[in-house]
Design an enzyme around this catalytic site. Structure first.
Site, PDB file in Angstrom:
ATOM      1  N   GLY A 279       0.827  -1.219   0.000  1.00 60.76           N
ATOM      2  CA  GLY A 279       0.000   0.000   0.000  1.00 60.76           C
ATOM      3  C   GLY A 279       0.853   1.257   0.000  1.00 60.76           C
ATOM      4  O   GLY A 279       2.076   1.198   0.128  1.00 60.76           O
ATOM      5  N   LEU A 280       0.190   2.393  -0.157  1.00 62.54           N
ATOM      6  CA  LEU A 280       0.888   3.684  -0.167  1.00 62.54           C
ATOM      7  C   LEU A 280       1.693   3.888   1.100  1.00 62.54           C
ATOM      8  O   LEU A 280       2.857   4.273   1.055  1.00 62.54           O
ATOM      9  CB  LEU A 280      -0.135   4.826  -0.231  1.00 62.54           C
TER      10      LEU A 280
ATOM     11  N   CYS B  43      -4.087  10.640  10.613  1.00 68.03           N
ATOM     12  CA  CYS B  43      -3.290  11.662   9.930  1.00 68.03           C
ATOM     13  C   CYS B  43      -3.698  13.095  10.293  1.00 68.03           C
ATOM     14  O   CYS B  43      -2.855  13.941  10.576  1.00 68.03           O
ATOM     15  CB  CYS B  43      -3.392  11.477   8.414  1.00 68.03           C
TER      16      CYS B  43
ATOM     17  N   HIS C 140      -2.459  16.876   3.526  1.00 69.48           N
ATOM     18  CA  HIS C 140      -3.692  17.368   4.145  1.00 69.48           C
ATOM     19  C   HIS C 140      -3.443  18.790   4.643  1.00 69.48           C
ATOM     20  O   HIS C 140      -2.346  19.116   5.092  1.00 69.48           O
ATOM     21  CB  HIS C 140      -4.075  16.508   5.349  1.00 69.48           C
TER      22      HIS C 140
END
Lengths: 334, 334
Positions: free
Chosen positions: A12-13, A128, A241
């Site tokens: 995954g990322l 996050c 973000h």
């Protein structure tokens, strides 16, 4: 000498970024293992110049490691982690599975590394959006005590993984060609749009993403009295973000003091020089470690409050980097 | 019978929308004139099925009209409007030129149409971000009195005109093709990015766009004690502005009352059914008249505060529609 380290969810990322950061930061590794779900078994991931063969994530396999960094989703974490922890492997889990478990430390190394000492082989990596908000606010909180946080997020699609990045790119390309595109990852088209809905809805019409920001703030800062008022929004940005934050403190401060505190805060980089158009932007935080803070201003009406704009790479400090920093802290403080 | 109406800045996004709305709403027009800057002289704009030849904006030309809707930018408004007003034409100006002038009513027809009675031939249309925020908040303010507003905006590029729309589309296309693109309209690339900087910077590091939201709120609601804490951000959306709003009131309310009040409020449409994924999004507000409100929730810690998500077409209600509604009110209340 080194440690046997497993990355679980390695394709995954976040998993790939974990491998990259483990290598970059020269974590002492004697063996590195890559695990993922059955569908990625036999594929390869990179660790420096090495290619690592991906194994299917199982209790037996992962238990070979001294430390396992998980980023494979809540369900698999819940299924595998408790038994692996019982066998003695220390797990740093990036999912929401254990974050609010009172036996599990929830740690941002710049803020509450001391919480690690009570771990029972599972440590949780915060969400996050929470990480970047608190890395920016905690240095101020330590001086003037946080009373209230309003936060509006501008969250990139990468928070939802590789498929979400593909969907934004493909949907955008279709939009420009005036072709139809049916969203699969997001509930609505994300190209040139905003979706005020991240994760599922809970009680009181807050989303789980929003409630994570409330609950995790209380747990990490050990203060359930801090008022957190979040709204989380998905934006057509690939990575990074951003957050508009209004923070109110118990005590008075000057703007000069705020700049001083933030300029010396661990993990924070102040980018704030409006007359020269200096402020953080997600396009320029990609691949960087810091939490970038700008547009720092006193609230116009509340002398003990301020506004700011906080941007960080959600895949690095918001996920992989924070997990590796936890590992690093544990290795250095063994 | 009807009125001689001029649209000044007729070739711009807002000017063209004004012509469209004047036609749609069947405003009684005896003559329609289109004015723009010298470079558009001799081009044509549409009014229903008619093509209108664009004239260069001059005092003599525009003074032929009974009403002139201006959306040609602050400088030209400042230069032309006072003399035209002196000659008897009533001007409804969409720029920032006269908004804070004590002799000029600043009007949202759903909120303070009574302010129109003291006009001296110039009326100001508020800023787009202010309009949609106050259309949503005023019905609640009338019941429970606003004390404090925290607002984070997500503003589409169309607020900066046609060139900005072209820039987002071209920059996005270049990004997808991995070609270089130098921004001309925005200070930084806007494709897949966020820019926390709209209009110029004023004192205290607030932007003028942010200060408009503060000052205009005080003027429109006739209450300079309302605390407004704004942060304005440009997002890669073509049309439609969105806002995260946290509003604190003097008095207590229930969520049920909020839904009742907003559902019956003029110009507001509530789109709020999270379990069915119903909430406003800018992609779906394009060309619509309403201010859409969703994600309505009580603040988790402040019993007299709520959070909401407000979306509206910034070119319509945020600009052209509000101006035409002012005109309509004046015609109907002559």
């Amino acid at each position: 000498m080194g440690y046997k380290i497993a990355v679980v969810g390695a394709t995954g990322l976040v998993g790939q970024e974990m491998l990259k950061i483990l290598y970059e930061r020269k974590i002492p590794v004697s063996e590195i293992y890559a695990f993922a779900s059955a569908k990625s078994e036999g594929t390869y991931v990179e660790f420096g110049d090495e290619k690592i063969k991906v194994e299917k994530a199982t209790v037996d396999g992962i238990s070979k490691a001294d430390f396992a960094l998980f980023s494979i989703g809540e369900e698999i974490s819940l299924e595998l982690a408790p038994e692996i922890a019982k066998r003695g492997t220390i797990i740093i889990d990036n999912s929401n599975a254990f974050r609010m478990n009172p036996d599990v430390p929830l740690v941002i190394p710049e803020i509450n590394p001391e919480d690690l000492k009570n771990h029972k082989n599972i440590i949780a990596n915060p969400n996050c959006s929470t990480i970047q908000m608190l890395v920016a606010l905690n240095p101020l909180h330590k001086k003037w005590r946080l009373k209230k946080i309003f936060v509006a997020t501008y969250q990139s699609v990468s928070g939802k993984g590789k498929d979400a990045i593909d969907e934004l790119l493909t949907a955008t390309s279709s939009f420009l060609k005036k072709e139809d595109y049916s969203p699969k990852v997001f509930p609505y088209p994300i190209a040139f749009n905003l979706i005020p809905h991240i994760d599922s809805f809970e009680d009181e019409n807050y989303t789980r993403e929003e409630m994570k920001m409330v609950r995790e703030t209380h747990k990490i800062l050990h203060d359930p009295t801090i008022k957190v008022s979040p709204t989380c929004v998905r934006v057509p940005v690939l990575r990074g973000h951003s957050e508009v934050i209004n923070a109110e403190f118990e005590e008075e401060f000057t703007l000069k003091e705020v700049f001083e505190v933030l300029s010396n805060a661990p993990g924070v980089k102040v980018l704030d020089d409006p007359s020269n158009r200096v402020y953080p932007m997600p396009l320029f935080c990609d691949g960087k470690d810091e939490v970038f803070v700008g547009r720092i201003r006193k609230d116009l009406f509340e002398p003990k409050a301020l506004n700011m704009w906080v941007v960080s790479d959600n895949i690095r400090k918001g996920a992989a980097l924070n997990a590796v920093q936890i590992l690093e802290y544990m290795i250095n403080n063994k």
